[in-house]
Design an enzyme around this catalytic site. Structure first.
Site, PDB file in Angstrom:
ATOM      1  N   LEU A 111      27.877  34.272 -57.050  1.00  0.00           N
ATOM      2  CA  LEU A 111      26.761  33.406 -56.668  1.00  0.00           C
ATOM      3  C   LEU A 111      25.726  33.215 -57.772  1.00  0.00           C
ATOM      4  CD1 LEU A 111      25.680  31.969 -54.056  1.00  0.00           C
ATOM      5  CD2 LEU A 111      24.049  33.833 -53.946  1.00  0.00           C
ATOM      6  N   PHE A 116      12.816  26.803 -51.743  1.00  0.00           N
ATOM      7  CA  PHE A 116      14.218  27.078 -51.442  1.00  0.00           C
ATOM      8  C   PHE A 116      14.783  25.907 -50.652  1.00  0.00           C
ATOM      9  CE2 PHE A 116      17.404  30.444 -51.368  1.00  0.00           C
ATOM     10  CZ  PHE A 116      16.943  31.266 -52.380  1.00  0.00           C
ATOM     11  N   ARG A 171      22.370  23.624 -47.851  1.00  0.00           N
ATOM     12  CA  ARG A 171      23.607  23.932 -48.568  1.00  0.00           C
ATOM     13  C   ARG A 171      24.786  23.052 -48.177  1.00  0.00           C
ATOM     14  NH1 ARG A 171      22.495  30.399 -48.240  1.00  0.00           N
ATOM     15  NH2 ARG A 171      20.900  30.339 -49.856  1.00  0.00           N
ATOM     16  N   ARG A 194      23.131  27.636 -42.061  1.00  0.00           N
ATOM     17  CA  ARG A 194      21.983  28.526 -42.257  1.00  0.00           C
ATOM     18  C   ARG A 194      21.161  28.097 -43.463  1.00  0.00           C
ATOM     19  NH1 ARG A 194      20.819  32.807 -45.586  1.00  0.00           N
ATOM     20  NH2 ARG A 194      22.907  33.162 -46.411  1.00  0.00           N
ATOM     21  N   HIS A 217      28.287  27.873 -50.182  1.00  0.00           N
ATOM     22  CA  HIS A 217      27.090  27.759 -51.018  1.00  0.00           C
ATOM     23  C   HIS A 217      27.456  26.865 -52.196  1.00  0.00           C
ATOM     24  CE1 HIS A 217      23.761  28.803 -53.609  1.00  0.00           C
ATOM     25  NE2 HIS A 217      23.246  29.594 -52.701  1.00  0.00           N
ATOM     26  N   HIS A 277      30.222  31.546 -48.435  1.00  0.00           N
ATOM     27  CA  HIS A 277      29.031  32.388 -48.564  1.00  0.00           C
ATOM     28  C   HIS A 277      28.630  33.099 -47.284  1.00  0.00           C
ATOM     29  CE1 HIS A 277      25.364  33.656 -50.478  1.00  0.00           C
ATOM     30  NE2 HIS A 277      24.603  33.049 -49.586  1.00  0.00           N
ATOM     31  N   GLN A 314      29.656  28.696 -43.983  1.00  0.00           N
ATOM     32  CA  GLN A 314      28.845  28.071 -45.028  1.00  0.00           C
ATOM     33  C   GLN A 314      29.456  28.216 -46.413  1.00  0.00           C
ATOM     34  OE1 GLN A 314      24.719  29.664 -46.287  1.00  0.00           O
ATOM     35  NE2 GLN A 314      24.349  27.669 -45.368  1.00  0.00           N
ATOM     36  N   GLU A 372      20.218  29.959 -55.048  1.00  0.00           N
ATOM     37  CA  GLU A 372      19.506  28.694 -54.846  1.00  0.00           C
ATOM     38  C   GLU A 372      18.108  28.739 -55.475  1.00  0.00           C
ATOM     39  OE1 GLU A 372      20.489  26.921 -50.922  1.00  0.00           O
ATOM     40  OE2 GLU A 372      18.379  27.348 -50.569  1.00  0.00           O
TER      41      GLU A 372
HETATM   42  C1  LIG Z   1      25.681  37.128 -53.248  1.00  0.00           C
HETATM   43  C2  LIG Z   1      24.859  36.913 -52.003  1.00  0.00           C
HETATM   44  C3  LIG Z   1      23.522  36.586 -52.117  1.00  0.00           C
HETATM   45  C4  LIG Z   1      22.753  36.399 -50.956  1.00  0.00           C
HETATM   46  N1  LIG Z   1      21.415  36.082 -51.089  1.00  0.00           N
HETATM   47  C5  LIG Z   1      20.663  35.967 -49.967  1.00  0.00           C
HETATM   48  C6  LIG Z   1      19.251  35.728 -50.069  1.00  0.00           C
HETATM   49  O1  LIG Z   1      18.687  35.663 -51.153  1.00  0.00           O
HETATM   50  N2  LIG Z   1      18.549  35.606 -48.920  1.00  0.00           N
HETATM   51  C7  LIG Z   1      19.130  35.700 -47.687  1.00  0.00           C
HETATM   52  O2  LIG Z   1      18.429  35.584 -46.684  1.00  0.00           O
HETATM   53  N3  LIG Z   1      20.462  35.940 -47.567  1.00  0.00           N
HETATM   54  C8  LIG Z   1      21.223  36.090 -48.672  1.00  0.00           C
HETATM   55  N4  LIG Z   1      22.559  36.340 -48.547  1.00  0.00           N
HETATM   56  C9  LIG Z   1      23.124  36.592 -47.205  1.00  0.00           C
HETATM   57  C10 LIG Z   1      22.806  38.007 -46.776  1.00  0.00           C
HETATM   58  O3  LIG Z   1      22.725  38.854 -47.904  1.00  0.00           O
HETATM   59  C11 LIG Z   1      23.855  38.582 -45.812  1.00  0.00           C
HETATM   60  O4  LIG Z   1      24.069  37.677 -44.778  1.00  0.00           O
HETATM   61  C12 LIG Z   1      23.350  39.883 -45.234  1.00  0.00           C
HETATM   62  O5  LIG Z   1      23.009  40.790 -46.269  1.00  0.00           O
HETATM   63  C13 LIG Z   1      24.291  40.565 -44.255  1.00  0.00           C
HETATM   64  O6  LIG Z   1      23.667  41.776 -43.867  1.00  0.00           O
HETATM   65  P1  LIG Z   1      24.233  42.699 -42.719  1.00  0.00           P
HETATM   66  O7  LIG Z   1      23.219  43.780 -42.510  1.00  0.00           O
HETATM   67  O8  LIG Z   1      24.614  41.875 -41.562  1.00  0.00           O
HETATM   68  O9  LIG Z   1      25.563  43.310 -43.323  1.00  0.00           O
HETATM   69  P2  LIG Z   1      25.973  43.791 -44.799  1.00  0.00           P
HETATM   70  O10 LIG Z   1      24.816  44.025 -45.685  1.00  0.00           O
HETATM   71  O11 LIG Z   1      27.032  42.866 -45.271  1.00  0.00           O
HETATM   72  O12 LIG Z   1      26.608  45.193 -44.496  1.00  0.00           O
HETATM   73  C14 LIG Z   1      27.743  45.347 -43.673  1.00  0.00           C
HETATM   74  C15 LIG Z   1      27.903  46.803 -43.384  1.00  0.00           C
HETATM   75  O13 LIG Z   1      28.939  46.991 -42.432  1.00  0.00           O
HETATM   76  C16 LIG Z   1      29.783  48.024 -42.860  1.00  0.00           C
HETATM   77  N5  LIG Z   1      31.115  47.781 -42.300  1.00  0.00           N
HETATM   78  C17 LIG Z   1      31.806  46.622 -42.240  1.00  0.00           C
HETATM   79  N6  LIG Z   1      32.997  46.822 -41.654  1.00  0.00           N
HETATM   80  C18 LIG Z   1      33.057  48.127 -41.335  1.00  0.00           C
HETATM   81  C19 LIG Z   1      34.026  48.944 -40.735  1.00  0.00           C
HETATM   82  N7  LIG Z   1      35.229  48.480 -40.335  1.00  0.00           N
HETATM   83  N8  LIG Z   1      33.749  50.257 -40.575  1.00  0.00           N
HETATM   84  C20 LIG Z   1      32.574  50.789 -40.985  1.00  0.00           C
HETATM   85  N9  LIG Z   1      31.617  50.046 -41.568  1.00  0.00           N
HETATM   86  C21 LIG Z   1      31.858  48.734 -41.739  1.00  0.00           C
HETATM   87  C22 LIG Z   1      29.743  47.970 -44.368  1.00  0.00           C
HETATM   88  O14 LIG Z   1      30.117  49.201 -44.930  1.00  0.00           O
HETATM   89  C23 LIG Z   1      28.271  47.634 -44.596  1.00  0.00           C
HETATM   90  O15 LIG Z   1      27.499  48.804 -44.579  1.00  0.00           O
HETATM   91  C24 LIG Z   1      23.336  36.536 -49.688  1.00  0.00           C
HETATM   92  C25 LIG Z   1      24.684  36.861 -49.581  1.00  0.00           C
HETATM   93  C26 LIG Z   1      25.439  37.033 -50.727  1.00  0.00           C
HETATM   94  C27 LIG Z   1      26.897  37.363 -50.568  1.00  0.00           C
END
Ligand SMILES: Cc1cc2nc3c(=O)[nH]c(=O)nc-3n(C[C@H](O)[C@H](O)[C@H](O)COP(=O)(O)OP(=O)(O)OC[C@H]3O[C@@H](n4cnc5c(N)ncnc54)[C@H](O)[C@@H]3O)c2cc1C
Length: 576
Positions: free
Chosen positions: A249, A117, A283, A390, A239, A349, A237, A252
């Site tokens: 997306l 990666f 990235r 990141r 991507h 991203h 960031q 990577e």
């Molecule tokens: C397409 C894509 C691919 C990715 N691939 C990778 C990867 O392969 N490896 C890696 O390490 N990272 C990857 N990332 C980054 C990573 O997935 C995210 O940074 C991470 O999942 C964020 O997780 P989180 O638990 O912080 O929040 P999230 O999973 O984004 O969840 C946010 C939560 O907050 C809740 N929420 C938000 N606002 C409110 C509100 N006002 N009221 C109530 N609830 C709310 C939502 O409902 C949700 O449940 C990727 C990101 C994307 C977009």
């Protein structure tokens, strides 16, 4: 009248950070989990490529190399104590996920398979190393589903489709939340001893993004509005490989499995920009390289994208390791990646900045003091392990490592936290906000203002930035804020599933956060990681090896700075 609930702990967000914290705290404490989308629709489920851990299953690796890569990838802005925790705990965290039931891909010996990666290297940058544990290209999906089934098994109270509107404090302590139930349109108050924010990112600030619709940064913005500073917001960031024109997306891992980027001349241009690890450079480096090629007229057919070539990988490998992104190419572009290259361009991203915390998830105020009763983890937080940029696969890792640590800390603090009284009429601000929007029958729809904002941020504050661009963006955002205040209206006034209202409320977060990004970016007169100032193209450690803090104030947000924690690795120029 709002409906009142009382729980020891309320976790907002059911992505991996929130779920992991909920699993840690349930049992000893009464926990509630709130999410504005159905929990398994959280953006964590869209993660494709993998989760980083130096298991050394495919080739020699060490947590110390992982830590070094994280710090170097961050352009030396990461706090190194936090990066050490991340890399060291990664190995335990991945085996824990395996034990919970996550179906990782396997090596021929039956151990967890790993792949290369961006920015993952052995021996401090000598060559690429296979460190990303994965389940094909749907790693986030399988981890999210596994953790959520554990949450169901443990009977944790889940409030799905509840939108957080307000964080309530009693003097310093956080004492509760105001939320809005999408199904009924009723307000619900949560009275609690501890609140954890795990509300994810804010990619929707930009026009082109890999993020889901829900990523509007509400948690960051509401914390900011409640008096908590935000840290390092200028570091956003991009991507390198979003599908051109769409932003969807292409992981990577496509390059980790051997894919290469090519310009109009068919040239593998990353050889020029990162001679050692080429297409697997971090990235920020690859995104700038693509934009530089485009600016030099070497985009495909002179346009603003390049090609990601996977044709030499063969149909079998694409089907086995990269099946989701192959189907994205077929569905969105009508092309078969076995036969044709995929048109790609940078897409917003990940937000490196966020709510400042210590390594135990406790939120810190402007004076570096713990805010009693408030915790944060995941993309909405800034520990800071990712610094100015990141590395791929370090976010999923951050979520489970720091989600768990926050949970542990909350349990420990719970002994001293009491249910402090709520303010009188706690729902008043939220109610006035909603009534104002609902009562206005003519004006501008939220979607119109949002499109202008996203276009402005993309145009003036993406991969390349300058003082002039950032200043014009600030003026536009101020204008849009005024416009919103005076004119934003809804085309549906109903109580049930009123998404017009939800979008209008989310737009407040997008507008507020855009301002924090622009003000922080305008002030940082250097280039570091994802923040590239064309008018200040060099990194300037003498003046800028420090974290930005921005705090809400009238009439202008206030900036201050705090030092970076450096333990093992002295800042050096970044060469790949
Ligand atoms: C397409 C894509 C691919 C990715 N691939 C990778 C990867 O392969 N490896 C890696 O390490 N990272 C990857 N990332 C980054 C990573 O997935 C995210 O940074 C991470 O999942 C964020 O997780 P989180 O638990 O912080 O929040 P999230 O999973 O984004 O969840 C946010 C939560 O907050 C809740 N929420 C938000 N606002 C409110 C509100 N006002 N009221 C109530 N609830 C709310 C939502 O409902 C949700 O449940 C990727 C990101 C994307 C977009």
């Amino acid at each position: 009248m709002a409906i009142l609930h009382t729980h020891d702990i309320v976790i907002v967000g059911s992505g991996l950070a929130g779920l992991r914290a909920a699993l840690e705290t349930t049992g000893p404490a009464d926990v509630a989990l709130i999410s504005k989308v159905y929990p398994t629709r959280s953006h964590s489920g869209a993660a494709q490529g993998g989760i980083a851990a130096a298991l050394g299953n495919e080739e020699p690796d060490s947590w110390e190399w992982h830590c070094f890569d994280t710090v170097k990838g961050s352009d030396y802005l990461a706090d190194q104590d936090a990066a050490e925790v991340l890399a060291q705990d990664a190995i335990r965290a991945v085996y824990e996920l395996e034990n919970m039931g996550v179906p990782f891909n396997r090596t021929q010996h039956g151990t967890i398979a790993q792949r290369a990666f961006g920015g993952h290297t052995r021996e401090h940058g000598k060559a690429a190393v296979k460190r990303a544990c994965h389940a094909a290209d749907r790693t986030g999906r399988v981890i999210l589903d596994t953790l959520y089934s554990q949450v169901i098994r443990k009977g944790i109270n889940v409030y799905p489709e509840f939108l957080l509107l307000d964080i309530m404090r009693n003097k310093q302590q956080v004492v509760g939340l105001v939320t809005y139930d999408l199904a009924t349109g009723e307000l619900h108050i949560f009275h609690t001893k501890a609140v954890m924010l795990a509300t994810g990112g804010a990619g929707k600030v930009f026009k082109t993004t890999s993020n889901c619709f829900a990523n509007t940064g509400d948690g960051m913005y509401l914390a900011y509005r409640a008096g908590v500073p935000l840290q390092d917001m200028e570091f956003v960031q991009f991507h390198p490989t979003g599908i051109a024109g769409l932003g969807v997306l292409i992981t990577e891992a496509a390059r980790g499995e051997g894919g290469v980027l090519r310009n109009q001349e068919g040239q593998r241009f990353m050889e020029k920009y990162a001679p050692t690890i080429k297409d697997l450079a971090p990235r920020d480096v690859v995104s700038r390289a693509i934009m530089t090629e485009v600016r030099a007229g070497r985009g495909i057919n002179g346009r603003d994208y390049v090609h990601l070539d996977l044709t030499h990988l063969g149909a079998e490998k694409l089907a086995e390791k990269l099946s989701d992104i192959s189907s994205f190419a077929r569905i969105y572009l009508g092309l078969d990646p076995v036969e044709q290259p995929i048109p790609v361009q940078p897409t917003c991203h990940y937000i490196m900045g966020g709510i400042p915390t210590n390594v135990n998830g406790q939120v810190l105020d402007i004076h570096q003091q713990v805010v009693p009763g408030l915790y944060a983890a995941g993309e909405c937080s800034c520990v800071s392990v990712h610094g100015a940029n990141r590395l791929g696969c370090n976010s999923l890792l951050d979520l489970v490592v720091y989600g768990r640590r926050s949970g542990k800390q909350i349990l420990q603090d719970l002994k001293n936290l009491t249910l402090s009284p709520l303010p009188q009429l706690p729902e008043e601000t939220a109610k006035t906000n909603i009534t104002k929007l609902k009562e206005r029958t003519t004006g501008v729809k939220a979607g119109t203002i949002r499109s202008k904002l996203q276009y402005c941020m993309m145009e003036h504050c993406s991969v390349f930035r300058t003082k002039d661009h950032l200043e014009s963006a600030l003026a536009i955002v101020q204008d849009l804020k005024d416009h919103y205040e005076a004119e934003c209206c809804l085309d549906y006034q109903g109580a049930q599933f009123n998404y017009a209202l939800v979008e209008a409320l989310e737009l407040q977060s997008l507008l507020g956060l855009s301002e924090t990004i622009l003000v922080s970016a305008l002030t940082r007169t250097e280039s570091r990681g994802a923040h590239f100032r064309e008018d200040y193209p060099e990194r300037d450690d003498t003046h800028w090896l420090k974290h930005t803090l921005i705090q809400a104030a009238d009439p202008q947000p206030q900036l201050s700075y705090k030092p970076v924690t450096i333990t093992r690795f002295k800042p050096k120029p970044r060469v790949y």
